[in-house]
Design an enzyme around this catalytic site. Structure first.
Site, PDB file in Angstrom:
ATOM      1  N   GLY A   1     -12.509  -0.271 -47.624  1.00 41.97           N
ATOM      2  CA  GLY A   1     -13.953  -0.084 -47.672  1.00 41.97           C
ATOM      3  C   GLY A   1     -14.511   0.855 -46.634  1.00 41.97           C
TER       4      GLY A   1
ATOM      5  N   ASP B   1      -5.048  -9.896 -46.641  1.00 41.98           N
ATOM      6  CA  ASP B   1      -5.237  -8.447 -46.737  1.00 41.98           C
ATOM      7  C   ASP B   1      -5.016  -7.768 -45.391  1.00 41.98           C
ATOM      8  OD1 ASP B   1      -7.809  -9.906 -46.274  1.00 41.98           O
ATOM      9  OD2 ASP B   1      -8.539  -7.891 -45.863  1.00 41.98           O
TER      10      ASP B   1
END
Length: 461
Positions: A99, A261
């Site tokens: 992101g 993650d």
């Protein structure tokens, strides 16, 4: 399995690679970097630049590649934001991915490892959600300090390759704002996360799962895929992550956010946010102010990393039977125990003697540290080489007794061992280094600290 502390980088010629492109869809999205008003070079990792053949870049070219992201020669023509899912504090999130970063380039080092140059703070991507895709300068400074300290302490960690201040004013809820902005480039042995496998399992993409397994085995582990690729992949990840958990404990380090993650399949630590070093051997010590339940506390990190490895096994059920995966997972505890003994012995500068006696020594060290609140760094500094110093009380009598067979002759030949205090990285010093930068643009404490850390690393090697 043996604890393998990070080796010194070997100089090499520039050898570009584009292996990630062999994966194709559905693993990444092409993205464009943000355009920043400034590019002020604040940190350049020259020793690792030389290890990947980029040491001869002048500062102008450095800023062009790592502040404006002009592609490196014969390398990835376009940055790639990687796709993945993940459990965040044990809650599954299918809406994440790169992101505020991207994969910028791939190359090989002097040991012929495939390495990635990835970014943090390089702008928005399709996975930014409500974020601005930026990094604060303070966050960049903290990541450089974390990676330098961990590398010196033998932890398998990403390397902070470049830090460039970018001239924007950012608003953040967790630090005084507006605050200065930066873009970080990190050098890693891949950015493939457990979450990448979770995403494929979520969408039931069997062919893509086989492709990713083959990619990791071939390019990161140097193995052919074969019919048992999923099992061999999990086996590699289990022992590498067990070793990672052990190295955190020996370093007295708390990562803070061990979500699936944030776990690399090579067992390489990366992505440093709320990290802290534990002043004392306090199992309940946490790094993240938002970790209210202590899920990722110092003493729970092996459990957390094992849980993440379990999520990889669950994902691999898409292409593998459960029984062999379960058997591999169950080996994590034994592998961790072996690795933590090796890691603690490495930091003490001693070698294995007898398995049972070695286990007793590890238990005695932990009991003594917990019962006395002795600073972790002070203990390893004073007792290096297995030499029992004066001034330690009765709580350490058993440690002294069990250490006797391990004592080395002339273990303290580096000048570092003549210092009056060990090199540490506690939060007050981190804040002091940042205050000098923020208030006075004084980078001397930051630069001095990095030199001090590297000197300690030389002594430990």
């Amino acid at each position: 399995m043996m604890f393998r502390p990070q080796a010194s980088p070997r100089p090499a010629a520039y050898r570009p690679a584009e292996t990630i492109l062999s994966l194709g869809e559905p693993f990444y999205d092409e993205v464009a970097p943000a355009r920043f008003p400034k590019a002020l070079l604040r940190f350049r990792n020259q020793r690792w630049a030389e290890a990947v053949g980029l040491g001869d870049l002048d500062d102008t070219a450095w800023r062009d590649h790592f502040g404006r992201f002009t592609p490196l020669p014969d390398n990835l023509p376009t940055p790639l934001a990687l796709r993945y899912h993940g459990h965040q504090f044990r809650v599954y999130n299918p809406e994440i991915g790169d992101g505020r970063g991207f994969l910028f380039a791939q190359l090989r080092d002097g040991s012929d490892r495939l390495l990635d140059l990835g970014t943090k703070g390089s702008g928005r991507t399709p996975w930014s959600r409500f974020g601005d895709g930026r990094l604060t300068l303070k966050g960049g400074v903290r990541e450089v300090l974390a990676t330098e300290m961990l590398e010196a302490l033998g932890v398998n960690t990403s390397k902070s390759f470049s830090l460039i201040e970018t001239g924007e004013a950012l608003d953040r809820n967790d630090e005084p704002s507006p605050t200065r902005s930066a873009v970080l480039v990190r050098l890693s042995h891949s950015h493939i996360r457990i979450g990448a496998f979770q995403r494929l399992a979520y969408f039931r993409e069997e062919e893509a799962m086989h492709r990713l397994i083959a990619y990791v085995l071939e390019h990161l582990y140097g193995e052919p895929a074969g019919k048992d690729g999923a099992e061999r992949l999990l086996d590699q990840v289990v022992w590498r992550t067990a070793e990672l958990a052990a190295s955190y404990m020996a370093a007295g380090f708390v990562h803070g956010v061990l979500n699936s993650d944030n776990i690399n399949v090579t067992g390489e630590s990366f992505d440093y946010g709320p990290w802290r070093f534990n002043p004392n051997w306090d199992p309940g010590f946490t790094a993240a102010y938002f970790d209210h339940a202590g899920l990722y506390a110092f003493g729970r990190q092996p459990e957390a990393i094992h849980w993440d490895a379990m999520q990889l096994a669950v994902s691999l059920r898409l292409v593998s039977d459960a029984e062999p995966l379960i058997a591999i997972l169950e080996s994590f505890g034994d592998r961790y125990q072996a690795a933590v003994t090796d890691a603690l012995f490495w930091r003490l500068g001693i070698k294995r003697y007898d398995d049972r006696r070695d286990a007793d020594l590890i238990a005695a060290i932990e009991r003594a540290l917990r019962s006395t609140d002795t600073p972790i760094d002070r203990f390893f500094f004073d007792w290096f080489g297995g030499i029992a110093p004066a001034g330690y009380g009765e709580a350490f009598d058993e440690v002294k007794k069990l250490l006797t067979p391990h004592t080395r002759r002339k273990p303290r030949q580096h000048p570092y061992w003549s210092d009056t205090a060990p090199c540490s990285m506690l939060i007050d010093e981190v804040e002091s280094i940042w205050t000098a930068i923020d208030a006075h643009d004084d980078w001397r404490p930051f630069e001095t600290k990095i030199a001090t850390i590297r000197r300690m690393g030389e002594a430990l090697r």
